[in-house]
Write a protein that holds these residues in place. Sequence first.
Motif, PDB file in Angstrom:
ATOM      1  N   ALA A  20       0.826  -1.413  -0.121  1.00 56.10           N
ATOM      2  CA  ALA A  20      -0.017  -0.074  -0.064  1.00 56.10           C
ATOM      3  C   ALA A  20       0.603   1.249   0.117  1.00 56.10           C
ATOM      4  CB  ALA A  20      -1.022  -0.056   1.142  1.00 56.10           C
ATOM      5  N   ALA A  21       2.088   1.317   0.873  1.00 55.19           N
ATOM      6  CA  ALA A  21       2.961   2.480   0.887  1.00 55.19           C
ATOM      7  C   ALA A  21       3.635   2.672  -0.473  1.00 55.19           C
ATOM      8  CB  ALA A  21       3.934   2.230   2.107  1.00 55.19           C
ATOM      9  N   SER A  22       3.865   1.553  -1.131  1.00 59.41           N
ATOM     10  CA  SER A  22       4.763   1.721  -2.231  1.00 59.41           C
ATOM     11  C   SER A  22       3.707   2.138  -3.592  1.00 59.41           C
ATOM     12  CB  SER A  22       5.011   0.225  -2.865  1.00 59.41           C
ATOM     13  OG  SER A  22       5.967  -0.033  -2.138  1.00 59.41           O
ATOM     14  N   ALA A  23       2.338   1.580  -3.383  1.00 58.38           N
ATOM     15  CA  ALA A  23       1.577   2.170  -4.566  1.00 58.38           C
ATOM     16  C   ALA A  23       1.360   3.675  -4.204  1.00 58.38           C
ATOM     17  CB  ALA A  23       0.071   1.260  -4.297  1.00 58.38           C
ATOM     18  N   ILE A  24       1.129   4.202  -3.104  1.00 61.26           N
ATOM     19  CA  ILE A  24       0.791   5.602  -3.000  1.00 61.26           C
ATOM     20  C   ILE A  24       1.997   6.315  -3.347  1.00 61.26           C
ATOM     21  CG2 ILE A  24       0.381   7.324  -1.031  1.00 61.26           C
ATOM     22  CD1 ILE A  24      -1.464   5.340   0.174  1.00 61.26           C
ATOM     23  N   TYR A  25       3.320   5.859  -2.825  1.00 58.64           N
ATOM     24  CA  TYR A  25       4.524   6.823  -3.076  1.00 58.64           C
ATOM     25  C   TYR A  25       4.698   6.693  -4.599  1.00 58.64           C
ATOM     26  CZ  TYR A  25       9.554   7.723  -3.221  1.00 58.64           C
ATOM     27  OH  TYR A  25      10.691   8.171  -3.303  1.00 58.64           O
ATOM     28  N   LEU A  26       4.348   5.734  -5.361  1.00 59.59           N
ATOM     29  CA  LEU A  26       4.582   6.020  -7.084  1.00 59.59           C
ATOM     30  C   LEU A  26       3.515   6.649  -7.567  1.00 59.59           C
ATOM     31  CD1 LEU A  26       5.177   1.977  -7.575  1.00 59.59           C
ATOM     32  CD2 LEU A  26       6.749   3.882  -7.702  1.00 59.59           C
ATOM     33  N   LEU A  27       2.331   6.696  -6.846  1.00 60.84           N
ATOM     34  CA  LEU A  27       1.358   7.680  -7.477  1.00 60.84           C
ATOM     35  C   LEU A  27       1.698   8.912  -7.121  1.00 60.84           C
ATOM     36  CD1 LEU A  27      -1.662   7.828  -8.659  1.00 60.84           C
ATOM     37  CD2 LEU A  27      -2.491   7.747  -6.219  1.00 60.84           C
ATOM     38  N   ALA A  74      -5.781  19.349  -2.667  1.00 61.04           N
ATOM     39  CA  ALA A  74      -6.890  18.317  -2.938  1.00 61.04           C
ATOM     40  C   ALA A  74      -6.174  17.154  -3.429  1.00 61.04           C
ATOM     41  CB  ALA A  74      -7.633  19.176  -4.021  1.00 61.04           C
ATOM     42  N   ARG A  75      -4.907  16.880  -3.989  1.00 59.51           N
ATOM     43  CA  ARG A  75      -4.720  15.812  -4.532  1.00 59.51           C
ATOM     44  C   ARG A  75      -3.397  15.343  -3.622  1.00 59.51           C
ATOM     45  NH1 ARG A  75      -8.757  16.462  -6.849  1.00 59.51           N
ATOM     46  NH2 ARG A  75      -9.076  16.338  -9.031  1.00 59.51           N
ATOM     47  N   LEU A  79      -2.803  12.258  -0.258  1.00 59.19           N
ATOM     48  CA  LEU A  79      -1.966  11.053  -0.309  1.00 59.19           C
ATOM     49  C   LEU A  79      -0.872  10.980   0.554  1.00 59.19           C
ATOM     50  CD1 LEU A  79      -1.552  11.015  -4.477  1.00 59.19           C
ATOM     51  CD2 LEU A  79      -2.893   9.448  -3.056  1.00 59.19           C
ATOM     52  N   ASP A  80      -0.585  12.247   0.728  1.00 61.57           N
ATOM     53  CA  ASP A  80       0.654  12.084   1.735  1.00 61.57           C
ATOM     54  C   ASP A  80      -0.002  12.254   3.328  1.00 61.57           C
ATOM     55  OD1 ASP A  80       3.138  12.390   2.506  1.00 61.57           O
ATOM     56  OD2 ASP A  80       3.398  14.524   2.206  1.00 61.57           O
ATOM     57  N   LEU A  81      -1.102  12.172   3.337  1.00 63.28           N
ATOM     58  CA  LEU A  81      -1.916  11.787   4.664  1.00 63.28           C
ATOM     59  C   LEU A  81      -1.753  10.316   5.084  1.00 63.28           C
ATOM     60  CD1 LEU A  81      -4.586  14.456   4.846  1.00 63.28           C
ATOM     61  CD2 LEU A  81      -2.279  14.510   6.251  1.00 63.28           C
ATOM     62  N   MET A  82      -2.016   9.441   4.055  1.00 64.88           N
ATOM     63  CA  MET A  82      -1.917   8.131   4.067  1.00 64.88           C
ATOM     64  C   MET A  82      -0.500   7.532   4.270  1.00 64.88           C
ATOM     65  SD  MET A  82      -5.024   7.060   1.521  1.00 64.88           S
ATOM     66  CE  MET A  82      -4.452   7.885   0.246  1.00 64.88           C
ATOM     67  N   TYR A  83       0.441   8.159   3.276  1.00 58.96           N
ATOM     68  CA  TYR A  83       1.833   7.698   3.179  1.00 58.96           C
ATOM     69  C   TYR A  83       2.517   7.547   4.372  1.00 58.96           C
ATOM     70  CZ  TYR A  83       6.425   6.732   1.590  1.00 58.96           C
ATOM     71  OH  TYR A  83       7.574   6.121   1.467  1.00 58.96           O
ATOM     72  N   PRO A  84       2.717   8.374   5.371  1.00 57.20           N
ATOM     73  CA  PRO A  84       3.647   8.523   6.348  1.00 57.20           C
ATOM     74  C   PRO A  84       3.336   7.258   7.228  1.00 57.20           C
ATOM     75  CG  PRO A  84       3.095  10.915   6.051  1.00 57.20           C
ATOM     76  CD  PRO A  84       2.000   9.695   5.138  1.00 57.20           C
ATOM     77  N   ALA A 121       7.045  13.783  11.934  1.00 60.12           N
ATOM     78  CA  ALA A 121       7.565  14.664  11.381  1.00 60.12           C
ATOM     79  C   ALA A 121       6.929  15.111   9.705  1.00 60.12           C
ATOM     80  CB  ALA A 121       9.022  14.670  11.108  1.00 60.12           C
ATOM     81  N   ASP A 122       6.684  14.290   9.175  1.00 61.79           N
ATOM     82  CA  ASP A 122       5.874  14.231   8.015  1.00 61.79           C
ATOM     83  C   ASP A 122       4.504  14.956   8.100  1.00 61.79           C
ATOM     84  OD1 ASP A 122       5.380  14.174   4.960  1.00 61.79           O
ATOM     85  OD2 ASP A 122       5.870  11.919   4.904  1.00 61.79           O
ATOM     86  N   TYR A 123       3.959  14.430   9.162  1.00 63.71           N
ATOM     87  CA  TYR A 123       2.558  15.003   9.476  1.00 63.71           C
ATOM     88  C   TYR A 123       2.706  16.644   9.845  1.00 63.71           C
ATOM     89  CZ  TYR A 123       0.360  10.386   8.864  1.00 63.71           C
ATOM     90  OH  TYR A 123      -0.260   9.502   8.486  1.00 63.71           O
ATOM     91  N   ILE A 124       3.859  16.817  10.557  1.00 61.12           N
ATOM     92  CA  ILE A 124       4.029  18.203  10.849  1.00 61.12           C
ATOM     93  C   ILE A 124       4.473  19.046   9.736  1.00 61.12           C
ATOM     94  CG2 ILE A 124       5.638  19.719  12.041  1.00 61.12           C
ATOM     95  CD1 ILE A 124       5.832  17.704  14.410  1.00 61.12           C
ATOM     96  N   GLU A 125       5.381  18.448   8.502  1.00 60.30           N
ATOM     97  CA  GLU A 125       5.522  19.111   7.577  1.00 60.30           C
ATOM     98  C   GLU A 125       4.126  19.203   6.649  1.00 60.30           C
ATOM     99  OE1 GLU A 125       8.111  18.218   3.466  1.00 60.30           O
ATOM    100  OE2 GLU A 125       7.184  16.570   4.345  1.00 60.30           O
ATOM    101  N   ASN A 126       3.321  18.072   6.414  1.00 60.31           N
ATOM    102  CA  ASN A 126       2.051  18.426   5.693  1.00 60.31           C
ATOM    103  C   ASN A 126       1.276  19.635   6.405  1.00 60.31           C
ATOM    104  OD1 ASN A 126       2.893  16.336   4.211  1.00 60.31           O
ATOM    105  ND2 ASN A 126       1.670  14.626   5.245  1.00 60.31           N
TER     106      ASN A 126
END
Length: 182
Positions: A20-27, A74-75, A79-84, A121-126
């Motif tokens: 799942a992480a790889s699919a979102i990362y590639l997207l 919006a896009r 996605l970056d809310l799911m990935y971390p 940290a990713d969520y803080i960045e987002n």
Amino acid sequence: MKITIATKQYGRQAALFGFAASAIYLLMIFVTLAHIEVLSGLRPFDMRPGGYSDEQANSLLSALGPSGRRYYLARQIPLDLMYPALMALTLVSLLNWLGSRGIDRRLIQIGIWFSIGAASADYIENTGICLMILSWPETSANTVLAASVASIVKSGLTTGAVLTVLLGAIFWTFKRAHAYAR
């Protein structure tokens, strides 16, 4: 028997979360972030592991224009809310799998903390990216600094977590090779 069940469970979790992480990362890499880069002519915030200055942030936000900033929110951000979380769950599952194979628990705990820290940290960045976009053109230098620092911390902790998994895998490989040599 119980150890075998836990080992298989961690392995399945790592595979599921990793897929799942790889699919979102590639997207993100090949669709949303690529589109943001085409729109702006600049690397998106998410692709700047060394952080960014106030001037760089404002240049990107300006170059994106209103539709590009909406696209980012919006896009890319959804996605970056799911990935971390998925990446952290993948790494934690791999670390627990290695732990169930006899790798030192201290190393496993360090890797788990790195993984959780990287996701945080990713969520803080987002959050910082969202605040910058929503407050544009009145973006606060403090918001840019916080998002930039979070990006640097995320990159460092992610690298630490992945290296910990690799180190654990190396230890496990040597442990198996030593056991077979006996």
